[in-house]
Design a protein around this motif. Sequence first.
Motif, PDB file in Angstrom:
ATOM      1  N   GLN A  48     -32.643  50.389 -20.767  1.00  0.00           N
ATOM      2  CA  GLN A  48     -33.949  50.016 -20.228  1.00  0.00           C
ATOM      3  C   GLN A  48     -34.623  51.148 -19.472  1.00  0.00           C
ATOM      4  O   GLN A  48     -35.853  51.218 -19.388  1.00  0.00           O
ATOM      5  CB  GLN A  48     -33.806  48.794 -19.317  1.00  0.00           C
ATOM      6  CG  GLN A  48     -33.317  47.552 -20.041  1.00  0.00           C
ATOM      7  CD  GLN A  48     -33.174  46.361 -19.068  1.00  0.00           C
ATOM      8  OE1 GLN A  48     -33.451  46.506 -17.860  1.00  0.00           O
ATOM      9  NE2 GLN A  48     -32.693  45.230 -19.601  1.00  0.00           N
ATOM     10  N   THR A  76     -29.876  45.825 -23.214  1.00  0.00           N
ATOM     11  CA  THR A  76     -28.822  46.826 -22.955  1.00  0.00           C
ATOM     12  C   THR A  76     -29.201  47.729 -21.796  1.00  0.00           C
ATOM     13  O   THR A  76     -30.280  47.611 -21.198  1.00  0.00           O
ATOM     14  CB  THR A  76     -28.609  47.663 -24.220  1.00  0.00           C
ATOM     15  OG1 THR A  76     -29.801  48.367 -24.523  1.00  0.00           O
ATOM     16  CG2 THR A  76     -28.241  46.780 -25.410  1.00  0.00           C
ATOM     17  N   GLY A  77     -28.344  48.667 -21.527  1.00  0.00           N
ATOM     18  CA  GLY A  77     -28.552  49.591 -20.434  1.00  0.00           C
ATOM     19  C   GLY A  77     -29.516  50.697 -20.756  1.00  0.00           C
ATOM     20  O   GLY A  77     -29.716  51.613 -19.948  1.00  0.00           O
ATOM     21  N   CYS A 137     -37.640  53.382 -24.002  1.00  0.00           N
ATOM     22  CA  CYS A 137     -37.541  51.921 -23.791  1.00  0.00           C
ATOM     23  C   CYS A 137     -38.538  51.457 -22.774  1.00  0.00           C
ATOM     24  O   CYS A 137     -39.016  50.326 -22.830  1.00  0.00           O
ATOM     25  CB  CYS A 137     -36.118  51.574 -23.337  1.00  0.00           C
ATOM     26  SG  CYS A 137     -34.898  51.720 -24.684  1.00  0.00           S
ATOM     27  N   ALA A 184     -32.806  45.897 -27.889  1.00  0.00           N
ATOM     28  CA  ALA A 184     -31.921  46.874 -27.237  1.00  0.00           C
ATOM     29  C   ALA A 184     -32.512  47.369 -25.932  1.00  0.00           C
ATOM     30  O   ALA A 184     -31.801  47.554 -24.936  1.00  0.00           O
ATOM     31  CB  ALA A 184     -31.684  48.045 -28.199  1.00  0.00           C
TER      32      ALA A 184
END
Length: 307
Positions: free
Chosen positions: A272, A269-270, A277, A265
């Motif tokens: 990051q 995904t966004g 993350c 993820a």
Amino acid sequence: MTKTSNKGGNLRDKLDGNELDLSLSDLNEVPVKELAALPKATVLDLSCNKLSTLPSDFCGLTHLVKLDLSKNKLQQLPSDFGRLVNLQHLDLLNNRLVTLPVSFAQLKNLKWLDLKDNPLDPVLAKVAGDCLDEKQCKQCANKVLQHMKAAQADQERERQRRLEVEREAEKKREAKQRAKEAQERELRKREKAEEKERRRKEYDALKTSKKEQEKKPKKETNQAPKSKSGSRPRKPPPRKHTRSWAVLKLLLLLLLLCVAGGVVACRVTGLQQQPLCTSVNTIYDNAVQGLRRHEILQWVLQTDSQQ
């Protein structure tokens, strides 16, 4: 008639009562067979002949009581002269006698003896003495008989001594032979025992070897295989913990899936740019760089990236 018959007839012609005179007959040998045929001739005169020996069968004329062998060439008398047991008067004057036979001691009835003018052994000559008259000749007979009896006794003792020595030697030989045989038997017995012991040991060794060979497969099947490091295999966990291990494994698997899902993820995904993350991506990048330093892992990653 034969020559023997003529001699027998001539001897009968010369027989006068119980006396037979064959003196001065130029005889070289005694006609024993013809004399044996005249047992009545108990008085025999063979003096003044050429007799050098008397045959052994002459001693079979046991009927003789008086015998005159004087003035012959007699060198010895027969060894069994003593068989003339009835002889009482013996004249051996002027012969070549040195000794008398030991059997002479058997002439127990001898009363008169003349041994003058013979080359007698000095000891025998001293015993015999002179025979110049009736008394001396009787003494000669008595002394010579006693001397010959002593000689016979000495000879018998010597014979017995030799026999005893021979018996002792024979006993020693027999004892030695028995000892040798006993030693050989003992040796054979010992060799037999050693051979038996050797065979028994071979049998025991063979039996032991067979037992070891029979036990070896059983040990191999009974023994658990050891690891390469030589450590003993771990014992299986008790059955009562089987469910706990299953639950723990399941929880670990879920945890790994959550971590993997979080990493994916954060990478795809966004999310990051989120602080969490960002940290996760940094840890992932560092881990990947560390793994790529190894050639094998690097090759695996390259192959994976190519695919």
